[in-house]
Write an enzyme that holds these catalytic residues in place. Structure first.
Site, mmCIF file in Angstrom:
data_model
loop_
_atom_site.group_PDB
_atom_site.id
_atom_site.type_symbol
_atom_site.label_atom_id
_atom_site.label_comp_id
_atom_site.label_asym_id
_atom_site.label_seq_id
_atom_site.Cartn_x
_atom_site.Cartn_y
_atom_site.Cartn_z
ATOM 1 N N ASP A 3 95.658 51.759 19.197
ATOM 2 C CA ASP A 3 95.051 50.694 19.996
ATOM 3 C C ASP A 3 95.685 49.338 19.693
ATOM 4 O O ASP A 3 95.339 48.341 20.311
ATOM 5 C CB ASP A 3 93.522 50.646 19.823
ATOM 6 C CG ASP A 3 93.073 50.861 18.392
ATOM 7 O OD1 ASP A 3 93.934 50.807 17.483
ATOM 8 O OD2 ASP A 3 91.859 51.080 18.188
ATOM 9 N N HIS A 18 86.122 53.386 10.269
ATOM 10 C CA HIS A 18 84.977 52.467 10.212
ATOM 11 C C HIS A 18 83.782 53.060 9.458
ATOM 12 O O HIS A 18 82.829 52.337 9.142
ATOM 13 C CB HIS A 18 84.507 52.090 11.618
ATOM 14 C CG HIS A 18 85.517 51.333 12.419
ATOM 15 N ND1 HIS A 18 86.125 50.188 11.955
ATOM 16 C CD2 HIS A 18 86.049 51.556 13.658
ATOM 17 C CE1 HIS A 18 86.979 49.736 12.881
ATOM 18 N NE2 HIS A 18 86.951 50.547 13.914
ATOM 19 N N HIS A 36 91.835 47.669 14.778
ATOM 20 C CA HIS A 36 90.574 47.172 14.218
ATOM 21 C C HIS A 36 90.581 47.314 12.697
ATOM 22 O O HIS A 36 91.293 48.144 12.146
ATOM 23 C CB HIS A 36 89.415 47.947 14.859
ATOM 24 C CG HIS A 36 89.464 47.895 16.368
ATOM 25 N ND1 HIS A 36 89.886 48.961 17.134
ATOM 26 C CD2 HIS A 36 89.218 46.874 17.217
ATOM 27 C CE1 HIS A 36 89.866 48.601 18.415
ATOM 28 N NE2 HIS A 36 89.464 47.344 18.495
ATOM 29 N N ASP A 79 95.686 50.635 12.831
ATOM 30 C CA ASP A 79 94.757 50.604 13.966
ATOM 31 C C ASP A 79 94.449 49.127 14.271
ATOM 32 O O ASP A 79 94.460 48.282 13.372
ATOM 33 C CB ASP A 79 93.481 51.354 13.585
ATOM 34 C CG ASP A 79 92.492 51.479 14.737
ATOM 35 O OD1 ASP A 79 92.434 52.560 15.340
ATOM 36 O OD2 ASP A 79 91.788 50.484 15.011
HETATM 37 ZN ZN LIG Z 1 90.655 50.875 16.605
#
Ligand SMILES: [Zn+2]
Length: 359
Positions: A259, A140, A178, A176
């Site tokens: 995740d 991120h 996200h 991931d």
């Molecule tokens: Zn994540």
């Protein structure tokens, strides 16, 4: 056959994201531990050791990424700010969810440097592939600020390092849960790095990672909540693998977040250890097997070690005989097979990616 490298450094477990997020001190309930803790990562290392897999791996030593290496992705003013806070009592990298303690920049640079060391080991032929078990995570982090627990863009820095080391084309596949927004932003418009992110639609960062952001060298595959092995296999078959075939990378970097598994508290996806095993094997068919998997998210501390073991076993071509005690619970529930609305989401991503990477 070359062995699999492992980057592990005890010091990285000392990265200290003190009280933040909804359970920070001053809220309405007892403050909790930050989600991005050392516990899950230490348990992965424990399982690699206890299973005997570590004896098949080649240790690759992390080193601190230099300022010059960090400047390939990050702004000098951001590094200066991190350095100032890091030399004091710590601070936050940018969004209030990415705290760090004293010495935080050096630890983040050591995590990023773990990826660089793995790239050097793989491109140099010391190992065939590698798993980079580091924290804090990176996908991120933007050029000028951290976010989502991430300080420095570990995967993007590794890709930039591979380019500097002579790799012509680098692909980054991010599974991931996200969106890999930082990785996407780092290489927009750069045809030498293909970035692909599979993630739960519109979770984090909010509003980020839609198919409208797919370009000639970036592919987003936002998946509905509840997507499991069938949806990911379809996304790989319909979008990821064809794009990689067209791109013909010299190195594949995996932003390896767990995740996206069924028991994770930070997303609503349904992958399990056998699914990660299959996805890993499919990526190993590219770049003559030169895969560097860099650890990202994954917050269910009991099950994450078995997910990581599946990936590292696959990279190493070794089965330890350890059974995943969570596999039946994660793979068993209905809905693992591809659902019509998931298929439709993949088709939308495929259509948006149709122009991606035309050599
Ligand atoms: Zn994540």
């Amino acid at each position: 056959m070359l062995s699999t490298g492992l980057v592990w450094d005890e010091r990285l477990m000392w990265h200290n994201p003190v009280g933040a997020g909804p359970l920070s001190a001053g809220g309405w309930v007892q403050p909790g531990q930050h989600a991005e803790s050392a516990e899950g990562k230490r348990r992965i290392k424990n399982l690699l050791d206890a299973s005997g897999l570590s004896s098949h791996l080649t240790q690759v030593h992390a080193r601190e990424a230099t300022r010059e290496e960090l400047l390939r992705i990050h702004a000098a003013s951001y590094l200066d700010r991190l350095a100032r806070d890091s030399e004091g009592s710590g601070g936050d990298a940018g969004d209030g969810h990415s705290p760090f303690g004293p010495g935080g920049l050096r630890l983040a640079a050591l995590a990023a440097g773990g990826g660089l060391a793995a790239v050097e080991a793989v491109l140099g032929g010391a190992v065939g592939n590698a798993y980079v078990l580091v924290r804090p995570p990176g996908h991120h982090a933007l050029a000028d600020r951290g976010m989502g627990f991430c300080l420095l863009a570990n995967g993007a820095l590794a890709a930039a390092h591979a380019r500097a080391q002579g790799a012509g084309r680098v692909a980054i596949v991010d599974w991931d849960a996200h969106h890999g927004n930082g990785t996407q932003a780092a290489f927009l418009g750069d045809p030498s790095v293909l970035t692909i992110s599979l993630h739960q639609d519109a979770v984090f960062p909010p509003g980020s990672g839609g198919v409208a952001e797919s370009t000639g060298d970036n592919i987003n595959i936002p998946l509905p909540p509840g997507s499991g092995a069938g949806a990911y296999e379809h996304a790989f078959a319909a979008v990821v693998l064809p794009a990689l075939r067209r791109f013909a990378p010299d190195l594949v970097i995996v932003a390896c977040g767990f995740d996206s598994a069924g028991m994770d508290p930070h997303a609503r996806l349904m992958l399990h250890s056998d699914a990660y095993r299959a996805l890993t094997a499919e990526l190993m068919a590219f770049a003559q097997g030169r895969v560097v998997a860099i650890h990202e998210g994954g917050y269910h501390e009991a099950s994450v070690p078995f997910l990581a073991l599946a990936v590292v076993e696959t990279l190493a071509g070794v089965r330890t005989g350890v059974e995943d005690p969570f596999l039946a619970n994660m793979a068993g529930p209905a809905g693992q097979e591809l659902q019509p609305h998931q298929s439709a989401a993949v088709e939308r991503a495929a259509a948006a990616a149709a122009t991606a990477y035309a050599p």
